[in-house]
Design an enzyme around this catalytic site. Structure first.
Site, PDB file in Angstrom:
ATOM      1  N   ASP A   1       0.850  -1.185   0.000  1.00 49.87           N
ATOM      2  CA  ASP A   1       0.000   0.000   0.000  1.00 49.87           C
ATOM      3  C   ASP A   1       0.882   1.230   0.000  1.00 49.87           C
ATOM      4  OD1 ASP A   1      -2.424  -1.137   0.088  1.00 49.87           O
ATOM      5  OD2 ASP A   1      -2.567  -1.173   2.284  1.00 49.87           O
TER       6      ASP A   1
ATOM      7  N   ASP B   1      -4.874  -3.004   4.934  1.00 49.74           N
ATOM      8  CA  ASP B   1      -5.420  -2.587   6.208  1.00 49.74           C
ATOM      9  C   ASP B   1      -6.934  -2.708   6.260  1.00 49.74           C
ATOM     10  OD1 ASP B   1      -5.774  -0.539   4.427  1.00 49.74           O
ATOM     11  OD2 ASP B   1      -4.326   0.782   5.378  1.00 49.74           O
TER      12      ASP B   1
ATOM     13  N   ASP C   1      -9.338  -5.706   1.895  1.00 53.31           N
ATOM     14  CA  ASP C   1      -8.036  -6.284   1.559  1.00 53.31           C
ATOM     15  C   ASP C   1      -7.951  -7.754   1.961  1.00 53.31           C
ATOM     16  OD1 ASP C   1      -7.061  -3.969   0.485  1.00 53.31           O
ATOM     17  OD2 ASP C   1      -6.285  -3.235   2.392  1.00 53.31           O
TER      18      ASP C   1
END
Lengths: 306, 985
Positions: free
Chosen positions: B337, B678, B682
């Site tokens: 990310d 997070d 996901d």
């Protein structure tokens, strides 16, 4: 088997993940597959490899190991050679493990039980033969020819270089008197009064008794003491004369013959197993070590039948 | 079944003695907690401890040792029946072997229990929190403190902390898959929709996840009384999956056991055909098995793994299972990310533009001053606007905290501006108080500006100051002048052009740009009694004076560029996956090095060559920025092509669903993929990935549940640390095993030579056990502390299928080279001991039968001396001790050479790993104690050894060291050569 903490439950339930994991599980392959793989491993015709290596690869690896091991063997040989160079050929560097001396008896056939029937010569003849064989080296003639007469009662110390050949003192068979086998070629076995010879282990440079001769005594070991009523000792009441010591080793002391003490068991209870312990007595002699039953003493059993 | 779902809210309040507005009182909650117990499930009945213990007793090598013990007892029985004096030796040996199995079993059991505890304590470090209303106050409480009647609030991403009857919902959906298996999220409302509590919409169940929306509810069941707590099957359905490292170790056990059994059987056949008695042959077999089995190794491996897991926890990587440690080491692609992981997750002022010049601001995590030139009067004006035209405020009571750490009420940009001005100007709040705000228009998306009107802090100056900030082009439209060096100048086209250039440049860096302008309202038109009306806008909002631009970005974490370059040299591809705008994503990617300074995307090449994008040779572009929109239309082949052909990839504007597609794409390339995440969305990607990494701070419960590892500090650099640790433990286990296997040969050779050459036994079975479980244990654990070889992060990732823990080279090098050297060294000592006592090497050959005969007590040595049986046995024990000491001395050299596999020891540093020296001293210490301290205990077969014999094997120890240095030198000199292929393990 060590089993490590494992993943959480989601993982097990996820069939995709299962598929991706490499399975090293031995049991999962069928035997046919295994055999096939084994065959390919032994000889792979496509890549011309045997056990996973080509001829050239095998050649190289074998050559490497040949050189490698040759060098190692060379180093091994060199180290041993260098070590041996530091040693004297006549005297070992250390003698702490071999002394004080151990004791052995003759005749010795199959253990420490001497059992025979007086009336059956075949039961004692092997002992007698063994004795004669053993005492051949002590024949008076042989001794006179090879060895010198020494002064009794004192150590026969010979100086000079280590490499000089040393003289050996005569120990004549006739010294054993009744047990010499000269007068009684059956060493008393035929009368039920067997002679047993006792010898002390040779130790280079060892002076037993520290000036006083080592003597021998015998008694019943853990049993009825009345079973052993009388023992005669030859020579000299069962002592090892000092003149036979010290020993100089087999390379220089070529004709050395160990002195003996003959024990004549003239009155032993018949038809009984009589355990007997004969011990050396003298300064520096150890004869009561529990772990070594042959150090300075010997235990054997007499069983004399009619 | 309960009927809570049928009750009305007020009935519920009554039933549970709670209040929807105030919640329970703390005292009442404590009472209920004492009554009901904590809100957590009783752990499923694990395998009974005794079963676990017994498993340790019969698993792995233990079974081999049991066989050995069994054989010992059988031969004891037979010999006892035959009346052999030495029969009891076999009884003792059997007992010792059994003891060894039991002791190592106990140790392994203890270690496993300990490492399970460590793992359990890790999961406690990421406790679930719940937002609870108690004493009319909202509190964050650990979820296990919840009691029936508590009012809890839930938002998207939370795990439902207990069974909850919902009383307020807003677009709430829950994922009930863990309970019912329905994969579609279920919507939840306050309405009673079904008689069955499992079907009704107004109950949310413990352990399910709230996917989106928010809800408030009353806790109706806790702990084991929840629906999931009652479904016993679910709790016990936890399967056991073999971890890769366990598979590797199993492979190793098979290998060693295979070697032990084949050599044992081979020599059994040889000894039988050499007319040894069957009984003797069996005793040889026991010796060979004991010599071959590294008794202490498995315990050592567990210790090493737990050590690593602990070490990783210290570096902010919480491993949820030990598998992750090792998998992380073989990672070849990390999909990361951007926000929060690569960046600091807070907007920060990065650039300023005023006086026709761009200034850079400090964006590091712990800034205390700003270095750019602040002498210009324009800056004074600009800083005033930044300070005043801002609604964000610090939460009170944080005066002692560093500015960057303080909590701010306000949106991200305003927070950035507030902190920026606080750093430069000092107390912003007092400045605002001195310039009293009289009117304000907050930012909205239609007018795209924010405006406020203030009194000035100069008592002489009665004018009002109008300050405005907003989208730069909108601000510029409203301006007619521009401030240059503190003076207002007309805004001509040339100056507008300069503005455009600066705006483009800052925008091109992926930064969010804001324009600032002001106007002093003329005193005559706006006296200090003037009533400003923000609805009718009775004040000018055009012909203002433009002052400057500020641009903000969420800056990269300072440790990230370094970590990315480490990954690059470690052969790990870092792919950025973000929902952000491509330009911002690319700018961050460039600044952290995911896209290197020299590489270009297709678009960059097109721009440079001034040709249409279609004409560019795609192969020339090493970097690629892929938009989520493009990704949507791509076939999987196209995605594969992108992943294959570009080494530097950024996915921007991607949805979490697309993250899964990207992960699958990477896995199609055969990569081991680590993915960070997070959000709830996901979870599929985290599960799909070979190793899912959740964020400890920003991560939702759902993400943490799905992940294999949790980053406590959300920092990308911690992943790299994890990778390093993963690789290190794999290497170090290799070293430990190589070290342990080596001496097996030195223990085995004596038996083989004894059988073939009939020399007196060089080493006893019990002595071997003293090496395996005595002198060698601490050193082999010490290798787990070994620092990485300098090249650990310069290697390609391990290929899971090819690079085994114990490979052919390792076994062959340890067994056939170092092991043989050790044997030779030990044999030299053995022959030296015998020769110096009177038995020259050649006399020893073939003496076995007479030597071992109890009857022969005038055994003649090379010099004509005569030995009793016990004297010979004692000498034999001295030989054992000498052999033992030689192996120990050479194991010191072995330990030192195992510190590295490729680098020179001198490069690695002899003294860097202090634990190795603890190992060496312990090794020698234990040997000294055994030899001199216990030398008189005959059962142990040690004798006090002459001091000089400790040094006989030293030349061979040196030889081992020198040989290994040469091996490593040649490996480094000639990579890829025959030598490298055969000698590197």
């Amino acid at each position: 088997m060590l089993s490590l903490p494992v993943g959480h439950e989601e993982k097990v339930q996820d069939p995709d993940r299962e598929k991706d994991e490499p399975k090293a599980n031995m049991g999962s392959k069928s035997w046919a597959e295994l055999a096939g793989e084994m065959k390919i491993f032994l000889w792979n015709p496509e890549e011309r490899t045997c056990l996973g290596r080509t001829a050239k690869s095998w050649g190289l690896i074998l050559l490497f190991y040949f050189i490698f091991y040759t060098c190692l063997a060379g180093m091994f040989a060199f180290c041993l050679y260098a070590m041996l160079l530091t040693l004297s050929p006549y005297t070992p560097r250390f003698r702490d493990r071999v002394s004080p001396p151990g004791v052995m008896i003759r005749p010795y056939l199959n253990g420490f039980t001497i059992a025979f029937n007086v009336s059956q010569p075949s039961t004692w003849q092997p002992y007698v033969d063994s004795m004669h064989h053993f005492l051949a080296a002590y024949d008076d003639k042989v001794q006179e020819e090879k060895n010198i007469e020494c002064v009794p009662g004192q150590y026969f110390i010979q100086g000079g270089y280590d490499s000089v050949e040393k003289k050996a003192c005569q120990f004549k068979r006739s010294l054993l008197q009744n047990c010499s086998g000269i007068e009684d070629p059956t060493f008393g076995f035929s009368k039920g009064q067997p002679c047993i010879l006792l010898k002390m282990n040779r130790i280079i440079g060892y002076r037993p008794g520290a000036g006083a001769p080592v003597s021998v005594d015998c008694k019943v070991q853990k049993g009825n003491e009345s079973h052993l009523r009388s023992v005669d000792f030859y020579p000299g009441n069962g002592t090892f004369d000092l003149m036979y010591y010290p020993y100089y080793g087999k390379f220089t002391h070529v004709n050395y013959t160990s002195p003996l003490v003959a024990m004549h068991f003239t009155d032993v209870q018949r038809n009984h197993l009589v355990p007997i312990q004969c011990r050396l007595n003298g300064k520096g002699i150890i004869n009561d070590l529990n772990s070594d039953r042959f150090l300075g003493r010997i235990i054997f059993t007499l069983s004399i039948g009619k | 079944m309960q009927d809570d779902h049928r009750l009305s809210t007020s009935d519920l309040e009554k039933k549970y003695g709670t209040s929807i507005d105030k919640g329970l009182s703390s005292a009442r909650a404590a009472e209920i907690l004492a009554r009901d117990g904590p809100n957590c499930l009783t752990p499923p009945k694990a395998t009974p401890e005794i079963v676990k213990f017994l498993k340790q007793m019969i698993g792995g090598f233990s079974i081999l040792l049991w066989i050995g013990a069994g054989f010992s007892w059988i031969s004891f029985g037979i010999q006892l029946a035959q009346g052999v004096d030495s029969a009891f030796d076999n009884l003792y040996l059997g007992v010792v072997l059994a003891l060894v199995v039991i002791l190592t079993g106990i140790f392994a059991y203890y270690q496993e229990a300990k490492s399970t505890n460590i793992m359990a304590s890790f999961s406690k470090m990421i406790p679930q929190q719940a937002l609870v209303l108690r004493d009319a106050e909202k509190k964050e409480l650990p979820a296990d403190q919840l009691v029936v009647g508590d009012i809890v609030e839930i938002k998207g991403g939370d795990r439902i902390p207990a069974d909850i009857r919902l009383i307020f919902t807003q677009g709430c959906k829950v994922d009930n898959s863990s309970l019912t298996g329905e994969s579609e999220p279920q919507s939840r409302s306050c309405d009673f929709t079904h008689e069955n509590p499992l079907e009704t919409k107004n109950i949310a169940f413990y352990s399910t996840t709230c996917v989106e929306g928010t809800a408030t509810g009353i806790v109706i069941n806790t702990g084991d009384r929840t629906i999931i707590g009652r479904i016993a099957s679910l709790a016990s359905g936890v399967g056991n999956e073999k971890t890769p490292i366990a598979i590797e170790i199993e492979h190793f056990v098979y290998l060693v056991a295979g070697v032990a059994i084949s050599i044992g059987v081979l020599f059994f056949i040889i000894s039988v055909s050499m007319r040894y008695k069957i009984l003797d042959s069996i005793i040889f077999l026991i010796g060979i098995i004991v010599a071959n089995v590294p008794e202490g190794l498995l315990a050592t491996v567990t210790v090493s793994l737990s050590l690593t897991a602990k070490r990783m926890a210290k570096k902010n990587c919480l491993v949820k299972n030990l598998e992750a440690v090792e998998t992380l080491g073989s990672t070849s692609i990390i999909c990361s990310d951007k926000t929060g992981t690569l960046t600091q997750n807070r907007m920060t002022v990065a650039h300023l533009w005023f006086d026709n010049q761009i200034y850079s601001a400090d964006t590091s995590e712990d800034q205390t001053t700003q270095p750019f030139d602040q002498s210009s009067a324009t800056w004074t004006a600009l800083s005033k606007i930044v300070t005043l035209c801002n609604r964000a405020e610090f939460r009170p009571g944080q005066e002692n905290l560093p500015i960057m750490k303080r909590v701010v009420v306000g949106d991200a940009s305003e927070t950035a501006l507030l902190k920026f001005s606080e750093v430069i100007l000092g107390d912003v709040m007092s400045i605002r108080a001195q310039n009293k705000k009289v009117a304000e228009i907050p930012f909205n998306s239609t007018n795209k500006f924010q405006l406020s009107i203030h009194e000035t802090d100069d008592p002489q100056d009665k004018r009002f100051l109008l300050v405005m900030k907003g989208a730069p082009e909108r601000i510029l439209e409203r301006c007619s002048t521009i401030m240059i060096n503190g003076k207002e100048e007309p805004l001509d086209s040339e100056k507008a052009e300069a503005f455009q250039t600066a705006y483009m440049e800052l925008g091109g860096m992926g930064e969010r740009v804001l324009g600032f302008c002001h106007l002093y309202l003329p005193e005559n038109e706006f006296p200090d009694t003037f009533q400003f009306d923000t609805d009718s806008m009775n004040f000018p909002t055009s012909n203002l004076c433009f002052v400057g631009l500020l641009s903000m970005i969420d800056p990269p974490r300072s440790t990230v560029p370094d970590a990315v370059s480490k990954c690059r040299s470690a052969g790990i591809k870092v792919i950025m996956v973000t929902g952000d705008h491509p330009i911002t994503a690319k700018a961050i990617a460039k600044s952290v090095g995911i896209i290197s300074a020299t590489s270009e995307t297709v678009e960059d090449i097109a721009k440079r060559l001034n040709i249409p994008v279609e004409q560019v040779n795609r192969r020339e572009a090493t970097a690629a920025v892929v938009n989520g929109m493009e990704l949507k239309d791509m076939s999987s082949e196209q995605l594969d092509e992108i992943l294959l052909n570009h080494s530097e990839i950024v996915f921007a504007r991607t949805s979490p669903q697309q993250k899964l597609i990207i992960v699958e794409g990477c896995q199609r390339q055969g990569a081991v993929v680590a993915v960070t995440g997070d959000g709830v969305n996901d979870s599929p990607a985290l599960k799909k990935a070979d190793i899912g990494i959740a964020m400890g701070i920003a991560g939702s419960d759902a993400a943490k549940n799905a992940a294999d590892m949790v980053l406590l500090d959300d920092n990308f650099a911690s992943i790299v640390t994890g990778v390093e640790e993963g690789r290190l433990i794999f290497d170090n286990l290799k070293k430990t095993i190589a070290y342990t296997l080596t001496k097996n040969i030195a223990e085995l050779c004596p038996f083989l030579i004894y059988i073939i050459a009939s020399i007196p036994m060089p080493i006893g079975t019990i002595t071997i056990l003293f090496i395996d479980l005595g002198t060698d244990i601490i050193p082999s654990v010490a290798l787990a502390y070994e620092k990485a070889e300098s090249d650990i992060m310069n290697r390609r990732p391990r290929n899971k299928r090819k690079d085994r823990l114990v490979n052919e080279q390792l076994a062959i090098y340890s067994y056939l080279q170092i092991g043989i050297m050790q044997s030779v060294g030990a044999f030299v000592t053995y022959f030296t001991v015998y020769a110096e006592q009177g038995f020259l090497p050649l006399t020893l050959l073939g003496v076995r039968v007479n030597w071992e005969s109890n009857a022969i007590n005038d055994f003649e040595d090379s010099y004509g001396q005569q030995w009793t049986k016990y004297q010979r046995t004692y000498l034999q024990w001295t030989g054992y001790t000498a052999f033992f000491v030689s192996i120990t001395i050479q194991q010191v050299a072995d330990l030192i050479i195992r510190k590295t596999r490729r680098n020179s020891i001198f490069r690695q540093g002899l003294f860097r790993n202090k634990v190795i020296w603890v190992g060496i001293f312990s090794q020698i210490g234990i040997a000294l104690i055994l030899t001199y301290g216990l030398g008189h205990v005959t059962a142990l077969n040690f004798t006090p050894l002459r001091f000089q014999y400790w040094f006989v094997a030293v030349p061979f120890a040196i030889l081992i060291w020198v040989y290994d240095e040469i091996r490593k030198l040649l490996i480094r000199r000639y990579p890829g050569s025959w030598w490298d292929k055969n000698m590197y393990y």
